[in-house]
Design an enzyme around this catalytic site. Structure first.
Site, PDB file in Angstrom:
ATOM      1  N   LYS A 214      36.967  13.872  65.187  1.00 19.45           N
ATOM      2  CA  LYS A 214      37.971  14.074  66.343  1.00 19.45           C
ATOM      3  C   LYS A 214      39.337  14.220  65.780  1.00 19.45           C
ATOM      4  O   LYS A 214      39.357  13.796  64.650  1.00 19.45           O
ATOM      5  CB  LYS A 214      37.686  13.003  67.536  1.00 19.45           C
ATOM      6  CG  LYS A 214      36.362  12.879  68.136  1.00 19.45           C
ATOM      7  CD  LYS A 214      36.520  11.812  68.992  1.00 19.45           C
ATOM      8  CE  LYS A 214      34.849  11.464  69.766  1.00 19.45           C
ATOM      9  NZ  LYS A 214      34.769  10.589  70.508  1.00 19.45           N
ATOM     10  N   HIS A 215      40.053  14.723  66.514  1.00 12.98           N
ATOM     11  CA  HIS A 215      41.388  14.988  65.939  1.00 12.98           C
ATOM     12  C   HIS A 215      42.327  13.587  65.995  1.00 12.98           C
ATOM     13  O   HIS A 215      41.894  12.648  66.676  1.00 12.98           O
ATOM     14  CB  HIS A 215      42.302  15.736  67.111  1.00 12.98           C
ATOM     15  CG  HIS A 215      41.954  17.193  67.113  1.00 12.98           C
ATOM     16  ND1 HIS A 215      42.144  17.898  66.099  1.00 12.98           N
ATOM     17  CD2 HIS A 215      41.586  17.940  68.181  1.00 12.98           C
ATOM     18  CE1 HIS A 215      41.766  19.153  66.089  1.00 12.98           C
ATOM     19  NE2 HIS A 215      41.224  19.013  67.676  1.00 12.98           N
ATOM     20  N   ALA A 216      42.972  13.203  65.058  1.00 17.96           N
ATOM     21  CA  ALA A 216      43.701  12.075  64.755  1.00 17.96           C
ATOM     22  C   ALA A 216      44.529  11.775  65.783  1.00 17.96           C
ATOM     23  O   ALA A 216      45.148  12.571  66.705  1.00 17.96           O
ATOM     24  CB  ALA A 216      44.693  12.143  63.648  1.00 17.96           C
TER      25      ALA A 216
END
Length: 581
Positions: A214-216
């Site tokens: 998942k995105h930071a």
């Protein structure tokens, strides 16, 4: 999923406890109240409270005396998924004034990363097996043995057509791998695009629900943060290669400008449709239509970079014929007007980011807001980038669930594909243009191409280290996907040049790998991207899981869905069906 059970035993008579918690990776964050635990009723009968804690990252636990607001103890620990833990708070045996906090594992956690390791090993074994078979089938003796064993000349012909003729060191690669006469469609470029697109499909489908797919939440990088900028980079390379080909065929610049504008318009329109699905949320009102998005960002970036290259397009110079000329800067000096424009554009990004006054926020703020920076600027998410989007587009036309809400509990809308970040995506695409120029200007000088790829990779990497101070949060400009910071662009561009440094000789020069299977989605990128977004909730890309709290089942589902799109791209390639805008 991603949780553990924590039992807090308060054995302190006359002392109520307040337990504060947060992730250790939440930078400069306020601790949040987790639970209150009442005092022990009498010796030997502790007060017990049960609470679920997240296992995605390490945790910080701080125990305070509720009445005096005084810290009793503090500890940092990485809980494991489905684990059962007890935290005993009691006086030590040495005296009543000393308090001990002991963490005990009641039930061991599961290894939640094991499915990823198994999937990686299975994929590695498949690659090794396929590579060995390709190598074996390239040997004439082995091919003759197979031909005699099955006694079929047709099968031998099939092996030739599907796997290619044997390639010796120094021989030119097969025609399917590289067109030496006009290398404007390089297989390594399509393979790179396919790798980025395949990863994009996988992470968009959930990535097994693992946090690193998942995105930071704010600063830093995860696997999900790599794919979109790589796609932008390769788009830049393709812009130059395809535009050069079209102009060489005699197309007028005016007509090409019309095609560029039309394609950009279509990308933006398709993107707006995709990011506003009615079938999930019911009829969507115009007042809440999201405007920015991935394809919108691609459309705007494509238009600026393509028009820039079109305005200053020059005939491709003669390829260098000597070792000395291969170390020239012709690929840079011939594009000095474009570079000047890009540097001026980056100056605009820096000026707006660090000097634009934002009401209620410190000038030059790059933080996430919310709980970050000790909760001082809760509504300042993204600083100038967020302010410009909210000012020009309005809160309701932006992404309502940004990744910053995961760790930092932000409440304002913020769009990672916003207006200000588009400037740096243009810079990223132009670095891709530079890679395309290297490939075309020095097409017969493999050594010169590889030296330039390595030089650009090191140079951009050095800039990233200087901007970030080789840290996640302490640098001048941290790597940040939400902001599309310049350090994010230089870091991912550095990676991109190094990837091309590997792919170009392996795929295009030596023909050791055809790019399979990534080459096929790379050849039909728009169709695969739009298709995987539109059909994400349809069978067979998604089905009811036996255990919805299992990483393993989510991972299997997401891998199968991604593989199906690769298979679809392969079938369409074989049928010569391509969706081009």
């Amino acid at each position: 999923m991603d949780q553990a059970l924590l039992l807090i035993h308060n054995e302190l008579p006359g002392t109520n406890l307040t337990i504060y918690w947060n992730f250790d990776c939440c930078y400069h964050c306020l601790l949040q109240v987790l639970v209150d635990v009442s005092q022990s009723r009498k010796p030997g009968e502790p007060s017990i409270e049960a609470v679920a804690v997240s296992t995605q990252h390490g945790s910080i636990l701080q125990l305070n005396d509720t009445a005096e607001e005084k810290q009793v103890c503090r500890l940092e620990y990485k809980f494991g998924e489905f684990g059962n833990y007890s935290l005993f708070v009691k006086h030590t045996h040495d005296g009543v004034s000393e308090i001990a906090c002991d963490l005990v594992v009641n039930e061991k956690p599961v290894d939640s990363d094991l499915p990823v390791s198994i999937a990686f090993l299975v994929g590695l074994v498949l690659i090794i097996v396929v590579s060995f078979l390709r190598f074996a089938l390239s040997l004439e003796d082995f091919r003759d043995w197979i031909s005699k064993a099955i006694n079929s000349q047709e099968t031998d012909g099939l092996i030739n057509s599907e796997l290619g003729s044997p390639s010796r060191a120094g021989d030119p690669p097969p025609e399917a791998w590289r067109q030496s006469a006009a290398p404007l469609r390089l297989r390594s470029v399509d393979t790179f695009r396919g790798i980025a697109l395949t990863l994009m499909v996988f992470v968009n489908y959930g990535g097994g629900r693992y946090w690193y797919f998942k995105h930071a939440s704010w600063n830093g990088l995860t696997v999900a943060d790599l794919v979109f900028p790589w796609f932008v980079f390769i788009m830049g390379s393709s812009i130059f290669l395809s535009m050069t080909s079209v102009l060489q065929r005699g197309c007028s610049k005016f007509r090409l400008l019309g095609k560029i504008a039309w394609r950009s318009f279509l990308l933006i329109c398709i993107g707006i449709v995709i990011v506003n699905p009615n079938y999930c949320l019911g009829p969507l009102s115009w007042e809440k239509t999201r405007i920015p998005g991935v394809l919108q960002r691609l459309g705007g970036t494509y238009f600026v970079v393509a028009v820039l290259e079109l305005l200053f397009a020059k005939p491709v110079p003669e390829i260098c014929t000597s070792e000395r000329s291969c170390f020239s800067l012709l690929d840079i000096t011939s594009s000095w007007p474009q570079w000047l424009f890009i540097l001026m554009l980056e100056g605009v990004w820096l000026a707006l980011t660090f000097f634009l006054p934002v009401p209620g926020c410190p000038t030059g703020y790059l933080g996430p807001g919310g709980l970050g920076d000790w909760g001082k600027y809760p509504n300042c998410t993204g600083g100038a980038a967020g302010y410009i989007d909210r000012l020009l587009l309005g809160d309701h036309h932006l992404y309502q669930h940004p990744s910053s809400a995961v760790l930092y509990h932000t409440e304002v809308a913020y769009d990672p594909e916003g207006i200000l970040g588009t400037i740096n995506s243009i810079v990223m695409a132009f670095l891709g243009v530079q890679a395309g120029k290297i490939l075309l200007y020095y097409k017969d000088q493999t050594k010169g191409i590889l030296i330039r790829f390595a030089t650009w990779g090191c140079f951009l990497g050095f800039i990233s280290v200087a901007l970030t101070k080789a840290s996640e949060n302490e640098g001048f400009i941290p790597v940040n996907k939400n902001l599309w910071s310049i350090s994010y662009v230089t870091t991912l561009s550095s990676f991109a040049f190094f990837i091309l440094l590997v792919l170009y000789p392996v795929v295009d020069v030596k023909g050791l790998w055809t790019g399979t299977p990534f080459f096929y989605p790379g050849m039909n990128s728009i169709l695969v991207y739009v298709g995987h977004e539109v059909f994400a909730s349809y069978f067979p890309f998604q089905w009811r899981l036996g255990n919805n709290q299992s990483h393993r089942e989510h991972l299997v589902q997401n891998i199968v869905a991604t593989a199906l799109w690769v298979l679809i791209a392969y079938v369409l390639y074989k049928k010569k069906v391509f969706w081009k805008i």
